[in-house]
Design an enzyme around this catalytic site. Sequence first.
Site, mmCIF file in Angstrom:
data_model
loop_
_atom_site.group_PDB
_atom_site.id
_atom_site.type_symbol
_atom_site.label_atom_id
_atom_site.label_comp_id
_atom_site.label_asym_id
_atom_site.label_seq_id
_atom_site.Cartn_x
_atom_site.Cartn_y
_atom_site.Cartn_z
ATOM 1 C CG ASP A 73 48.689 44.801 35.130
ATOM 2 O OD1 ASP A 73 49.288 44.238 34.107
ATOM 3 O OD2 ASP A 73 47.719 44.731 35.182
ATOM 4 C CD GLU A 104 47.131 41.871 36.536
ATOM 5 O OE1 GLU A 104 47.517 41.855 35.671
ATOM 6 O OE2 GLU A 104 48.806 42.024 37.034
ATOM 7 C CE LYS A 106 43.997 40.498 35.021
ATOM 8 N NZ LYS A 106 44.271 40.782 33.520
#
Length: 241
Positions: A73, A104, A106
């Site tokens: 990401d 990452e 989220k």
Amino acid sequence: MSEWSLSQLLSGLHDDIQRRLETVRKSFGHPGTKGDASEKVWLELLQTYLPQRYQAATAHVVDSRGVFSQQIDVVVFDRQYSPFIFHYEGQTIIPAESVYAVFEAKQAINASQVNYAREKVGSVRRLHRTSLPIPHAGGTYPAKPLIPILGGILTFESDWTPALGDSLIEALDGGQDGDRLDLGCVAAHGYFSFRQQDSRYEVHAGGKPATAFLFKLISQLQFSGTVPMIDVQAYAEWLSK
């Protein structure tokens, strides 16, 4: 005439990030759209405030042996000394030697997302990285040791109660050197970092987490030094394969 306020400037930076992440979480119904928008918020923070020698992008990482990482990401990578970054049909591909950090992004942190982030980080750290001797006017410096690649997770919320309590530490402690998460931000609650000197996690609750995380990342990047001198010819060998 109103006075300048550094405190207000730094607080406003965090407040803007938290507000944007909260809007994304509440307003977008499609998981993919929600995820893309969250990534964009974090990327824009890093693209705007990291020193210009660094860039941030969603990307795959590749090594000179032709092995690719999973899609990451947020990749923080060198742009001052890196000889090539591939852009093709909307995809960005970065040589492993150029990477400083991977994250990452989220919506919320939980044990499953921590494990998933570790898997992503591990897919980058396992890649082969070259490092050539560095020529100079008086001779040659030895090849630079490879810098550790920072890994982490960026979220808006936490699925745990308390948000940054023992459950978080227990999940983070499950990592090994190859997939350990060094740094992370839960924008609504705080951030965490791994202390190399005593191999434990520090949790920093409250305050202005997005701004504090940014400063902590910049501090750790300063101690990373410069990426190694990449062996471009190792990549060029693929031209004949």
